[in-house]
Design a protein around this motif. Structure first.
Motif, mmCIF file in Angstrom:
data_model
loop_
_atom_site.group_PDB
_atom_site.id
_atom_site.type_symbol
_atom_site.label_atom_id
_atom_site.label_comp_id
_atom_site.label_asym_id
_atom_site.label_seq_id
_atom_site.Cartn_x
_atom_site.Cartn_y
_atom_site.Cartn_z
ATOM 1 N N GLY A 83 14.237 7.410 -8.417
ATOM 2 C CA GLY A 83 13.563 8.557 -8.265
ATOM 3 C C GLY A 83 12.207 8.383 -7.499
ATOM 4 N N ALA A 84 11.929 7.227 -6.888
ATOM 5 C CA ALA A 84 10.513 6.943 -6.143
ATOM 6 C C ALA A 84 10.717 7.700 -4.723
ATOM 7 N N ARG A 85 9.466 8.419 -4.664
ATOM 8 C CA ARG A 85 9.550 9.002 -3.587
ATOM 9 C C ARG A 85 8.210 9.013 -2.751
ATOM 10 N N PRO A 86 7.942 8.850 -1.397
ATOM 11 C CA PRO A 86 6.653 8.925 -0.708
ATOM 12 C C PRO A 86 6.113 10.240 -0.857
ATOM 13 N N VAL A 87 4.929 10.356 -1.115
ATOM 14 C CA VAL A 87 4.043 11.642 -0.981
ATOM 15 C C VAL A 87 3.127 11.750 0.111
ATOM 16 N N ILE A 88 2.382 13.034 -0.042
ATOM 17 C CA ILE A 88 1.308 13.258 0.866
ATOM 18 C C ILE A 88 0.267 13.057 0.175
ATOM 19 N N SER A 89 -0.434 11.849 0.438
ATOM 20 C CA SER A 89 -1.851 11.521 -0.422
ATOM 21 C C SER A 89 -2.835 12.288 0.009
ATOM 22 N N ASP A 90 -3.955 12.178 -0.773
ATOM 23 C CA ASP A 90 -5.130 12.935 -0.572
ATOM 24 C C ASP A 90 -5.744 11.931 0.532
ATOM 25 N N ARG A 91 -6.434 12.665 1.645
ATOM 26 C CA ARG A 91 -7.070 11.768 2.702
ATOM 27 C C ARG A 91 -8.337 10.856 2.226
ATOM 28 N N LEU A 123 0.737 -1.318 -0.018
ATOM 29 C CA LEU A 123 -0.074 -0.114 -0.036
ATOM 30 C C LEU A 123 0.969 1.223 0.069
ATOM 31 N N GLN A 124 1.898 1.305 0.874
ATOM 32 C CA GLN A 124 2.765 2.357 0.847
ATOM 33 C C GLN A 124 3.295 2.725 -0.322
ATOM 34 N N ALA A 125 3.748 1.556 -1.054
ATOM 35 C CA ALA A 125 4.610 1.705 -2.442
ATOM 36 C C ALA A 125 3.652 2.421 -3.334
ATOM 37 N N GLN A 126 2.442 2.098 -3.138
ATOM 38 C CA GLN A 126 1.267 2.772 -3.937
ATOM 39 C C GLN A 126 1.008 4.094 -3.924
ATOM 40 N N LEU A 127 1.394 4.598 -2.619
ATOM 41 C CA LEU A 127 1.337 6.136 -2.377
ATOM 42 C C LEU A 127 2.621 7.077 -2.564
ATOM 43 N N ALA A 128 3.107 6.632 -3.622
ATOM 44 C CA ALA A 128 4.257 7.105 -4.200
ATOM 45 C C ALA A 128 3.994 8.103 -5.225
ATOM 46 N N ASN A 129 5.055 8.719 -5.721
ATOM 47 C CA ASN A 129 5.078 9.629 -6.849
ATOM 48 C C ASN A 129 5.003 9.065 -8.215
#
Length: 149
Positions: A105-113, A93-99
């Motif tokens: 180049g893969a970075r975590p992002v702040i996703s929409d709630r 799940l966290q891998a899908q919440l990335a850029n």
């Protein structure tokens, strides 16, 4: 061309046919008694309808069809409910919440709630016993209103 003459007595062949026919008949009766797919299908369709209504109520722009939901989630939630609170499931799940980049180049992002609202609805409908722990995990994620409505 040559033909083979039958050497087995007619009575023996008849006994063999009766025994094989009876065995097939017994297996068919057992198969009909043990066949539960129709009940599972009705349950899967009912849960799919419940999910569609929940998605509509949550404001989803597009909802999948009943057939699509039944094919993916079945009557038990499929892969979503296999173990949503497992470390591997959370890492996926966290891998899908990335850029969306690959490699370095893969970075975590702040996703929409609201991005996890559909998964929460699936867990609520198909495996409610997992909901509390997963809800707590989602609440601990850093989210924000990043998608305009």
């Amino acid at each position: 061309m040559s033909t083979v003459d039958e050497t087995q007595p007619r009575g023996e062949r008849r006994v063999l046919y009766v025994v094989v026919g009876a065995a097939i008949g017994v297996l068919m009766v057992l198969a009909l008694i043990l066949y539960r797919s129709a009940d599972q299908s009705r349950d899967a369709e009912a849960r799919a309808d419940e999910l569609i209504v929940a998605l509509d109520d949550a404001g989803a722009m597009v909802t999948p069809s009943q057939d699509q939901i039944v094919n993916v989630l079945g009557d038990d939630g499929g892969a979503v409910c296999a173990n949503p609170n497992d470390a591997l499931s959370r890492a996926t799940l966290q891998a899908q919440l990335a850029n969306g980049a690959a490699g370095p180049g893969a970075r975590p992002v702040i996703s929409d709630r609201n991005i996890l609202r559909g998964q929460l609805l699936i867990i609520e409908i198909y495996c409610p016993d997992e909901l509390e722990e997963f809800q707590q995990y989602v609440d601990d994620l850093t989210t924000d209103d990043v998608v305009g409505s």
